[in-house]
Design a protein around this motif. Structure first.
Motif, PDB file in Angstrom:
ATOM      1  N   SER A  85      10.972 -19.730  50.834  1.00  0.00           N
ATOM      2  CA  SER A  85      11.651 -20.310  51.996  1.00  0.00           C
ATOM      3  C   SER A  85      13.076 -20.652  51.581  1.00  0.00           C
ATOM      4  O   SER A  85      13.430 -20.589  50.404  1.00  0.00           O
ATOM      5  CB  SER A  85      10.972 -21.617  52.418  1.00  0.00           C
ATOM      6  OG  SER A  85       9.648 -21.409  52.789  1.00  0.00           O
ATOM      7  N   GLY A 119      16.131 -23.852  52.420  1.00  0.00           N
ATOM      8  CA  GLY A 119      16.113 -25.314  52.458  1.00  0.00           C
ATOM      9  C   GLY A 119      15.911 -25.943  51.095  1.00  0.00           C
ATOM     10  O   GLY A 119      16.276 -25.385  50.057  1.00  0.00           O
ATOM     11  N   SER A 120      15.257 -27.107  51.111  1.00  0.00           N
ATOM     12  CA  SER A 120      15.154 -27.908  49.890  1.00  0.00           C
ATOM     13  C   SER A 120      14.189 -27.334  48.857  1.00  0.00           C
ATOM     14  O   SER A 120      14.172 -27.773  47.708  1.00  0.00           O
ATOM     15  CB  SER A 120      14.708 -29.330  50.261  1.00  0.00           C
ATOM     16  OG  SER A 120      13.492 -29.255  50.973  1.00  0.00           O
ATOM     17  N   ASP A 146      11.828 -16.436  55.601  1.00  0.00           N
ATOM     18  CA  ASP A 146      12.790 -16.336  56.695  1.00  0.00           C
ATOM     19  C   ASP A 146      14.190 -16.321  56.103  1.00  0.00           C
ATOM     20  O   ASP A 146      14.411 -16.753  54.976  1.00  0.00           O
ATOM     21  CB  ASP A 146      12.622 -17.450  57.737  1.00  0.00           C
ATOM     22  CG  ASP A 146      12.914 -18.843  57.211  1.00  0.00           C
ATOM     23  OD1 ASP A 146      12.714 -19.076  56.000  1.00  0.00           O
ATOM     24  OD2 ASP A 146      13.339 -19.696  57.999  1.00  0.00           O
ATOM     25  N   ARG A 179      18.524 -16.353  57.332  1.00  0.00           N
ATOM     26  CA  ARG A 179      19.566 -16.447  58.350  1.00  0.00           C
ATOM     27  C   ARG A 179      20.308 -15.107  58.393  1.00  0.00           C
ATOM     28  O   ARG A 179      20.542 -14.496  57.337  1.00  0.00           O
ATOM     29  CB  ARG A 179      20.541 -17.565  57.989  1.00  0.00           C
ATOM     30  CG  ARG A 179      19.911 -18.969  58.002  1.00  0.00           C
ATOM     31  CD  ARG A 179      19.517 -19.445  56.622  1.00  0.00           C
ATOM     32  NE  ARG A 179      18.872 -20.772  56.612  1.00  0.00           N
ATOM     33  CZ  ARG A 179      19.533 -21.896  56.406  1.00  0.00           C
ATOM     34  NH1 ARG A 179      20.830 -21.888  56.190  1.00  0.00           N
ATOM     35  NH2 ARG A 179      18.887 -23.043  56.408  1.00  0.00           N
ATOM     36  N   ASN A 227      20.014 -17.879  52.751  1.00  0.00           N
ATOM     37  CA  ASN A 227      18.916 -18.319  51.885  1.00  0.00           C
ATOM     38  C   ASN A 227      18.906 -17.521  50.583  1.00  0.00           C
ATOM     39  O   ASN A 227      18.496 -18.028  49.537  1.00  0.00           O
ATOM     40  CB  ASN A 227      17.572 -18.177  52.616  1.00  0.00           C
ATOM     41  CG  ASN A 227      17.352 -19.274  53.629  1.00  0.00           C
ATOM     42  OD1 ASN A 227      17.995 -20.323  53.568  1.00  0.00           O
ATOM     43  ND2 ASN A 227      16.447 -19.047  54.571  1.00  0.00           N
ATOM     44  N   HIS A 237       8.515 -27.471  61.912  1.00  0.00           N
ATOM     45  CA  HIS A 237       8.672 -26.009  61.829  1.00  0.00           C
ATOM     46  C   HIS A 237       8.441 -25.531  60.403  1.00  0.00           C
ATOM     47  O   HIS A 237       8.713 -26.253  59.431  1.00  0.00           O
ATOM     48  CB  HIS A 237      10.029 -25.536  62.368  1.00  0.00           C
ATOM     49  CG  HIS A 237      11.170 -25.628  61.415  1.00  0.00           C
ATOM     50  ND1 HIS A 237      12.089 -26.648  61.419  1.00  0.00           N
ATOM     51  CD2 HIS A 237      11.578 -24.801  60.419  1.00  0.00           C
ATOM     52  CE1 HIS A 237      12.999 -26.455  60.483  1.00  0.00           C
ATOM     53  NE2 HIS A 237      12.712 -25.332  59.857  1.00  0.00           N
ATOM     54  N   ALA A 283       8.937 -21.609  58.188  1.00  0.00           N
ATOM     55  CA  ALA A 283       9.690 -20.358  58.323  1.00  0.00           C
ATOM     56  C   ALA A 283      10.757 -20.586  59.403  1.00  0.00           C
ATOM     57  O   ALA A 283      11.347 -21.665  59.461  1.00  0.00           O
ATOM     58  CB  ALA A 283       8.755 -19.201  58.638  1.00  0.00           C
ATOM     59  N   LYS A 328      17.471 -25.019  64.640  1.00  0.00           N
ATOM     60  CA  LYS A 328      18.152 -25.375  63.383  1.00  0.00           C
ATOM     61  C   LYS A 328      19.221 -24.319  63.143  1.00  0.00           C
ATOM     62  O   LYS A 328      18.916 -23.129  63.143  1.00  0.00           O
ATOM     63  CB  LYS A 328      17.140 -25.382  62.228  1.00  0.00           C
ATOM     64  CG  LYS A 328      17.749 -25.721  60.873  1.00  0.00           C
ATOM     65  CD  LYS A 328      16.681 -25.750  59.772  1.00  0.00           C
ATOM     66  CE  LYS A 328      17.295 -26.103  58.432  1.00  0.00           C
ATOM     67  NZ  LYS A 328      16.294 -26.147  57.349  1.00  0.00           N
ATOM     68  N   ARG A 371      18.197 -15.588  63.140  1.00  0.00           N
ATOM     69  CA  ARG A 371      17.404 -15.502  61.915  1.00  0.00           C
ATOM     70  C   ARG A 371      16.350 -14.411  62.041  1.00  0.00           C
ATOM     71  O   ARG A 371      16.017 -14.002  63.144  1.00  0.00           O
ATOM     72  CB  ARG A 371      16.649 -16.827  61.695  1.00  0.00           C
ATOM     73  CG  ARG A 371      17.527 -18.012  61.400  1.00  0.00           C
ATOM     74  CD  ARG A 371      16.921 -19.261  62.008  1.00  0.00           C
ATOM     75  NE  ARG A 371      17.647 -20.427  61.561  1.00  0.00           N
ATOM     76  CZ  ARG A 371      17.298 -21.174  60.506  1.00  0.00           C
ATOM     77  NH1 ARG A 371      16.185 -20.905  59.843  1.00  0.00           N
ATOM     78  NH2 ARG A 371      18.036 -22.179  60.131  1.00  0.00           N
TER      79      ARG A 371
HETATM   80  O1  6PG Z   1      16.169 -22.647  57.655  1.00  0.00           O
HETATM   81  C1  6PG Z   1      15.786 -22.936  56.542  1.00  0.00           C
HETATM   82  O2  6PG Z   1      16.315 -23.748  55.820  1.00  0.00           O
HETATM   83  C2  6PG Z   1      14.594 -22.267  55.985  1.00  0.00           C
HETATM   84  O3  6PG Z   1      14.742 -21.014  56.290  1.00  0.00           O
HETATM   85  C3  6PG Z   1      13.289 -22.878  56.406  1.00  0.00           C
HETATM   86  O4  6PG Z   1      12.274 -22.026  56.136  1.00  0.00           O
HETATM   87  C4  6PG Z   1      13.060 -24.164  55.623  1.00  0.00           C
HETATM   88  O5  6PG Z   1      12.039 -24.028  54.717  1.00  0.00           O
HETATM   89  C5  6PG Z   1      12.738 -25.289  56.534  1.00  0.00           C
HETATM   90  O6  6PG Z   1      13.681 -25.335  57.561  1.00  0.00           O
HETATM   91  C6  6PG Z   1      12.741 -26.627  55.785  1.00  0.00           C
HETATM   92  O7  6PG Z   1      14.004 -26.847  55.255  1.00  0.00           O
HETATM   93  P1  6PG Z   1      14.339 -28.159  54.445  1.00  0.00           P
HETATM   94  O8  6PG Z   1      13.425 -28.158  53.269  1.00  0.00           O
HETATM   95  O9  6PG Z   1      15.769 -28.050  54.033  1.00  0.00           O
HETATM   96  O10 6PG Z   1      14.069 -29.292  55.391  1.00  0.00           O
END
Ligand code: 6PG
Length: 259
Positions: free
Chosen positions: A46, A48-49, A77, A79, A89, A161, A163, A187, A192
């Motif tokens: 994924s 994000g964090s 997923d 962008r 990502n 949410h 992905a 978001k 995406r």
């Molecule tokens: O858009 C994104 O950042 C990722 O593609 C998505 O899959 C991510 O895993 C979640 O949105 C959680 O993101 P966070 O861990 O940054 O909250």
């Protein structure tokens, strides 16, 4: 605290640092098992964090003991932006992870960033997965006929949410495509591509990696003995053929502990 239900395990750690340590060991163990048994380890990332929570993998002992040559990496997923864009990502994973380990560059399958239309990028990525199936790198699930990855590493947003599958969005019902697209992601950025639930739920292993107090409400809905609602959060629809492990810190688990 660890609770088990069927092939689901919920592991709660004191803090995010402890989640990072446990996650590295979990990934390293699965990597060893798949490398020995099949000679391949297919991993779905994924954005994000999550990438930061994987940080212990690039440290000792893991960085030198994992057989990185067996890794094949795709994205849950992405962008629809250029690979060098700060929203990408791929760039996030490259800067935080790939540039520090020895995964063969040819085993890292980024989206084709020369395709500006999300529908084209999704078609192209689905074709990429089909090629990986033809080459025997990814198996198909005998039960579902969809690709079965060895490990999916899944983050979640505060709205539940996973992905790029957002609450109440029609994409939650997609049953045929492997990869689809969204042009109205709540978001940012809005455009995406994303794996669909049939692919997510064909996985051999899913780790839901959730840390921080902003996730506590959605975690509570998913794990807190709530009455099932007809409007399931996307995270509640994660139900793999194989094993599901929740990695939570106390902050993310704070509301389920009270129930
Ligand atoms: O858009 C994104 O950042 C990722 O593609 C998505 O899959 C991510 O895993 C979640 O949105 C959680 O993101 P966070 O861990 O940054 O909250």
């Amino acid at each position: 605290m660890a609770a088990a239900k069927g092939d689901t395990k919920v592991a709660v750690f004191d803090c995010e640092e402890d989640v990072a340590v446990a996650l590295a060991k979990y990934i390293a163990d699965l990597s060893d098992k798949c490398a020995k048994e099949k000679g391949v380890f297919s991993v779905v990332l994924s954005g994000g964090s999550l990438i930061d929570t994987m940080r212990k993998l690039v440290e000792q002992p893991f960085v030198d003991t994992i057989d990185w040559s067996k890794w094949h990496v795709v994205w849950l997923d992405e962008r629809v932006v250029r690979k060098n864009d700060s929203e990408s990502n791929y760039k996030l994973a490259y800067d935080g992870f790939f540039c520090k380990v020895q995964i063969p560059p040819n085993n890292i399958y980024a989206i084709n960033d020369e395709l500006p239309a999300p529908e084209d990028a999704a078609d192209d990525y689905e074709a990429c997965l089909k090629t990986l199936v033809e080459k025997g790198i990814i198996e198909l699930s005998k039960a579902s006929g969809f690709p079965k990855f060895d490990l999916m590493l899944v983050g979640m947003g505060p709205d539940g949410h996973v992905a790029s599958l957002f609450p109440r969005h029609p994409l939650l019902q997609e049953r045929n495509r492997w990869v689809t697209y969204i042009k109205d992601s709540p978001k940012p950025p809005p455009e995406r591509i994303t794996f669909t639930f049939p692919v997510i739920n064909s996985s051999a292993n899913i780790a839901l990696v959730l840390t921080g107090p902003e996730l506590a409400h959605a975690v509570h809905i998913a794990l807190g003995n709530q009455q099932p609602s007809s409007d399931l959060l996307p995270v509640q629809m994660v139900s793999p053929e194989g094993k599901l492990t929740w990695f939570l810190d106390q902050a993310a688990a704070s509301k389920i502990k009270a129930t």
